[in-house]
Design a protein around this motif. Structure first.
Motif, mmCIF file in Angstrom:
data_model
loop_
_atom_site.group_PDB
_atom_site.id
_atom_site.type_symbol
_atom_site.label_atom_id
_atom_site.label_comp_id
_atom_site.label_asym_id
_atom_site.label_seq_id
_atom_site.Cartn_x
_atom_site.Cartn_y
_atom_site.Cartn_z
ATOM 1 N N SER A 78 81.099 21.856 57.816
ATOM 2 C CA SER A 78 80.908 20.705 57.598
ATOM 3 C C SER A 78 80.694 20.026 56.306
ATOM 4 N N ILE A 79 79.974 18.884 55.564
ATOM 5 C CA ILE A 79 80.115 18.352 54.421
ATOM 6 C C ILE A 79 78.365 18.110 54.541
ATOM 7 N N PRO A 80 78.080 17.450 55.454
ATOM 8 C CA PRO A 80 76.672 16.688 54.783
ATOM 9 C C PRO A 80 75.727 17.710 54.442
ATOM 10 N N ARG A 81 75.454 18.794 55.388
ATOM 11 C CA ARG A 81 74.275 19.598 54.909
ATOM 12 C C ARG A 81 74.144 20.656 53.820
ATOM 13 N N TYR A 82 75.777 20.967 53.382
ATOM 14 C CA TYR A 82 76.108 21.433 51.970
ATOM 15 C C TYR A 82 75.328 20.249 50.834
ATOM 16 N N LEU A 83 76.011 19.260 50.986
ATOM 17 C CA LEU A 83 76.088 18.583 49.788
ATOM 18 C C LEU A 83 74.407 17.789 49.683
ATOM 19 N N ILE A 84 73.469 17.419 51.011
ATOM 20 C CA ILE A 84 72.351 17.010 50.711
ATOM 21 C C ILE A 84 71.744 18.629 50.455
ATOM 22 N N GLY A 85 71.753 19.332 51.187
ATOM 23 C CA GLY A 85 70.831 20.369 50.871
ATOM 24 C C GLY A 85 70.771 20.776 49.641
ATOM 25 N N GLY B 139 66.370 23.126 50.437
ATOM 26 C CA GLY B 139 66.830 22.991 49.894
ATOM 27 C C GLY B 139 67.813 24.138 50.790
ATOM 28 N N ALA B 140 67.817 25.347 49.804
ATOM 29 C CA ALA B 140 68.368 26.121 50.761
ATOM 30 C C ALA B 140 68.855 26.910 51.897
ATOM 31 N N ARG B 141 67.937 26.525 52.818
ATOM 32 C CA ARG B 141 67.273 26.696 54.616
ATOM 33 C C ARG B 141 68.834 24.908 54.600
ATOM 34 N N TYR B 142 68.524 23.819 54.426
ATOM 35 C CA TYR B 142 69.248 23.010 54.436
ATOM 36 C C TYR B 142 70.677 22.936 54.827
ATOM 37 N N ALA B 143 70.870 24.145 53.132
ATOM 38 C CA ALA B 143 72.609 23.946 53.039
ATOM 39 C C ALA B 143 72.793 25.268 53.458
ATOM 40 N N GLY B 144 71.451 26.070 53.838
ATOM 41 C CA GLY B 144 72.078 27.565 55.027
ATOM 42 C C GLY B 144 72.351 28.646 53.019
ATOM 43 N N GLY B 145 71.472 28.519 52.424
ATOM 44 C CA GLY B 145 72.086 29.437 51.662
ATOM 45 C C GLY B 145 71.450 28.645 50.579
ATOM 46 N N CYS B 146 71.391 29.755 48.751
ATOM 47 C CA CYS B 146 71.064 30.045 47.682
ATOM 48 C C CYS B 146 72.421 29.996 46.742
#
Lengths: 137, 185
Positions: A78-85, B139-146
């Motif tokens: 996925s792109i959005p979750r990694y980019l936004i998160g 952000g870490a949880r949204y992105a699934g990691g730090c």
């Protein structure tokens, strides 16, 4: 005690994060201002060695200490979750100068104020869990 | 030997030891990722009763909580036995930039203006750490990691999603450093 080895790995992690000064707010500022190679050197060395070792583990199908195959779970595409998160994470990382690992190392180091950031991080994680399904992933 | 260990470690030693920690956990049958613990802590506190995301067997993650306990102990050992008490040797350019924001040159590991208890009890100091921490956890949880899960474990396994996450970490970090900090300080 089965858990002891994880505590020892954690101690090693805590010491290396302290002695490399990666737990320092100043070092993170220096990194985001591109004024020193230090942090890039640390992350770069860890990643290059990590890539080589991960490759060797897969190539020789190495097993863990209990004899189970070492498996690497691919990240969901996925792109959005990694980019936004990731961007939200970065906003906080530069502000507090500590990502989750160094936060806890700082507690041990005696910088008690960081407990507030840990509390914030737990609240942030909880909030994510609550509104997760309404966010683009 | 102890004298040598008490000096700040060069980047190549540090990077190698971090890679070693990652490998150690792989051979223990686990994977290196610190921020997952924040979810585990929520779950252990009972958040799973009301929020599905936290409804999992958190006890299976006890090993990672023990790793976290170790990290705290590692901090204690470093400050008590492995420190010369010297200030962080950051570049002159950074010292100059930060002084323009009202942050004085390093006296230890962390700036007094943010990490002293006096700073903590100001509205600005309180909000910086609380909101900064909140963004990190969310952000870490949204992105699934730090940093550990994506920048170290993920990139080592050549996962492109982790590269996207790391790019995000930098976009956010650069916004804070270059846009927000001059407004905040």
């Amino acid at each position: 005690m089965k858990g002891l080895k994880f505590i020892i790995a954690g101690i090693l992690f805590g010491i290396v994060m302290s002695k490399s000064e990666a737990i320092s707010w100043f070092r993170i500022q220096e990194m985001f201002r591109f004024q020193s190679f230090h942090m890039y050197g640390i992350i770069g060395t860890a990643v290059i060695l990590g890539v080589i070792i991960t490759y060797l583990i897969k190539k020789y199908k190495l097993r863990d200490y209990q004899g189970n195959p070492i498996v690497f779970t691919p990240k969901e595409k996925s792109i959005p979750r990694y980019l936004i998160g990731g961007t939200i994470f970065g906003l906080g990382w530069a502000l507090t100068g500590a990502c989750p690992g160094p936060m806890f190392v700082n507690i041990g180091y005696g910088y008690w104020a960081i407990l507030l950031a840990v509390g914030g991080a737990i609240a942030g994680t909880y909030t994510y869990g609550v509104i997760k399904d309404r966010l683009p992933h | 030997m102890l004298e040598l260990l008490r000096q700040p470690w060069p980047w190549y030693t540090s990077g190698a030891v971090i890679a070693f920690v990652m490998v150690l956990l792989l051979f223990f049958g686990k994977s290196f990722g610190v921020s997952a613990n924040l979810r585990t802590i929520c779950s252990a506190c009972g958040a799973g009763k009301t929020v599905k995301f936290f409804d999992f067997d958190w006890r299976s993650q006890t090993w990672n909580l023990l790793f976290l306990v170790g990290a705290i102990i590692g901090g204690v050992i470093s400050s008590q036995f492995l420190s010369t008490g010297e200030a962080v040797q950051i570049s002159q350019a950074t010292i100059k930039d930060l002084s323009q924001l009202g942050i004085s040159a390093p006296n230890g590991i962390q700036p007094e203006e943010l990490f002293s208890l006096e700073a903590l009890f100001t509205v600005k100091g309180f909000l910086i750490l609380l909101l900064g921490g909140f963004a990190i956890g969310f952000g870490a949880r949204y992105a699934g990691g730090c940093t550990s899960g994506h920048a170290i474990s993920g990139l080592s396994n050549l996962q492109w999603p982790s590269l996207v996450a790391v790019i995000g970490f930098f976009i956010g970090g650069l916004i804070t450093t270059w846009v927000l900090m001059p407004l905040i300080f």
